[in-house]
Enzyme design. Structure first.
Site, short mmCIF file in Angstrom:
data_model
loop_
_atom_site.label_atom_id
_atom_site.label_comp_id
_atom_site.label_asym_id
_atom_site.label_seq_id
_atom_site.Cartn_x
_atom_site.Cartn_y
_atom_site.Cartn_z
N ARG A 30 -39.09 1.26 25.85
CA ARG A 30 -39.83 1.55 24.61
C ARG A 30 -38.80 1.81 23.50
O ARG A 30 -38.48 0.93 22.72
CB ARG A 30 -40.79 2.73 24.80
N ARG A 150 -49.98 12.83 25.71
CA ARG A 150 -48.98 13.66 25.02
C ARG A 150 -49.12 13.44 23.53
O ARG A 150 -49.28 12.31 23.07
CB ARG A 150 -47.58 13.25 25.47
N THR A 184 -36.33 12.66 15.03
CA THR A 184 -36.37 11.23 14.72
C THR A 184 -35.13 10.74 13.97
O THR A 184 -34.70 9.60 14.14
CB THR A 184 -37.64 10.97 13.87
N HIS A 211 -37.33 14.71 22.22
CA HIS A 211 -36.80 13.37 21.96
C HIS A 211 -35.72 13.52 20.89
O HIS A 211 -36.02 13.93 19.77
CB HIS A 211 -37.96 12.51 21.46
N HIS A 213 -32.51 11.90 18.69
CA HIS A 213 -31.64 10.80 18.26
C HIS A 213 -30.21 11.31 18.11
O HIS A 213 -29.97 12.50 17.92
CB HIS A 213 -32.20 10.18 16.97
N HIS A 308 -1.24 16.77 34.65
CA HIS A 308 -2.62 16.61 35.11
C HIS A 308 -2.62 16.01 36.52
O HIS A 308 -3.32 16.49 37.42
CB HIS A 308 -3.41 15.69 34.17
#
Ligand code: AKG
Length: 394
Positions: A30, A150, A184, A211, A213, A308
């Site tokens: 989606r 929802r 959004t 949700h 972004h 390392h």
């Protein structure tokens, strides 16, 4: 040894955290379809849906069946696969959309409508009264068909908080299964997420989905913060693909969550499938998996500097918070460079089943560093220098 907890940190909300009890709404089919490069054929959608189901996602969210004729048919085809994951489709807050959605065979419907001033003015042009009325109508209709529903407010973080809480209260009161917070435009930070989820938890009696972004790089951090504050479900997509630069990536969230809740994550999700799923989607949308992708980026488990490498060889946890074996992957020590150290070279000598004295290994190391000062080396160069010294020994 794990991450040390801070004994001085206030933790008044530990009881609400869902860090070890979260669910995934997988939205590659989606949100991911909104990625600039995405075109998924029906066959590809089915392949991706099956792979995500096998991985263990809780929900698979599909493009609205009203987006196009083929989208509707694909939705029906995926519903018929009999997957373990529940299938959702994503619609606008319109009865016309809802009527088509409930006929596709989905288990649930994700309805969204913009609540910020921007979206009310420049997108749908409706006021909060209209939003509230149409949300109630759609929710009651979908519920009457026995499906999960929802309700989500698009652009939640730029919406008026009173408007937001009112609409969430209204939909919670009529028995919506989940309310969604949607960042959004990717403007929220983890602190704001925590506050909004906490506030919302106090006014709704249903689960909270989030949700995020990734416009400002906060999508994984925001998802984690939302779970800490008591949200239950996070929207993800493979490699984070979606509108603009996308949303919380499935693999990246798994990296974050395995640190926080190893038992939950390892028992619920087939983590060794992440690489294959990412490759499948990367190929489908014609992108490369980023070099620094969590878990699967080509250097995610590569150690280079001598200090390392030395510590990694003694105990990998010294420089690794993630264990590559949990994902079916291997760590790699980068021997062939001027930053290398003699411990790393010694381990390569051992890998080659050769025997050199410590002094010789130090000489090999010096030679590698000298060459590494003027050009890139590769592992074959290192091996041939080691073998040169070894044959001098014979
Ligand atoms: C967004 O707001 O960015 C969306 O893609 C919709 C999110 C939702 O349905 O909660």
């Amino acid at each position: 040894m794990s991450v040390q907890s801070n004994p001085y940190a206030p933790s008044p909300f530990d009881l609400v955290s869902n860090v070890d009890n979260f669910q995934l709404i997988e939205s590659t089919l989606r949100e991911g379809e909104q990625f600039a490069n995405a075109f998924f054929s029906t066959e590809k959608k089915i392949e991706i849906a099956k792979a995500l189901d096998d991985f263990g996602v809780d929900y698979i969210e599909l493009t609205s069946p009203v987006a196009s004729e083929q989208s509707r048919m694909d939705c029906e085809a995926i519903c018929k696969l009999g997957l373990k994951a529940k299938i959702l489709t994503h619609i606008r807050c319109h009865m016309d959309d809802a009527k088509v959605a409930v006929e596709t065979g989905v288990d649930g419907v994700d309805v969204v409508i913009g609540t910020s001033q921007f979206l009310r003015q420049f997108s749908h042009g409706k006021d909060m009264n209209y939003i509230s009325k149409s949300a109630v109508e759609v929710i009651e209709f979908v519920k009457s068909k026995g499906l999960e529903i929802r309700f989500s407010s698009e652009d939640s973080f730029r919406s008026d908080i009173v408007d937001l809480l009112n609409i969430y209260k209204t939909v919670s009161a009529i028995g919506v299964n989940r309310v969604g917070i949607a960042d959004t435009v990717g403007c929220a930070n983890p602190r704001q997420v925590y506050d909004l989820v906490r506030t919302l938890k106090a006014v709704v009696s249903c689960d909270i989905e989030c949700h995020f972004h990734d416009d400002t790089g906060c999508a994984i951090g925001n998802a984690y913060s939302a779970l800490e504050a008591g949200a239950k479900l996070i929207d993800v997509s493979v490699l984070g693909i979606g509108e603009r630069n996308g949303i919380t990536p499935l693999g990246g969230l798994m990296a974050r969550m395995i640190v926080a809740a190893p038992e939950y994550v390892k028992s619920k999700y087939k983590l060794h499938k992440i690489r294959d799923i990412e490759n499948l989607v990367a190929e489908a949308v014609e992108v490369n998996v980023p070099f620094n992708n969590p878990i699967t980026g080509f250097c995610a488990f590569t150690h280079k500097a001598g200090i390392h490498a030395k510590a990694i060889l003694a105990n990998p946890s010294t420089y690794e918070i993630l264990d590559p074996q949990d994902f079916g992957l291997k760590r790699y020590i980068h021997f062939a460079n001027r930053l290398t150290g003699w411990n790393a070279i010694k381990s390569r000598v051992e890998q080659l089943n050769l025997h050199l004295t410590d002094d010789q290994i130090k000489d090999v190391t010096q030679k590698i560093k000298k060459i590494g000062d003027v050009r890139q080396l590769n592992i074959e160069d290192v091996d041939s220098i080691i073998k040169e010294f070894h044959s001098d020994l014979q």
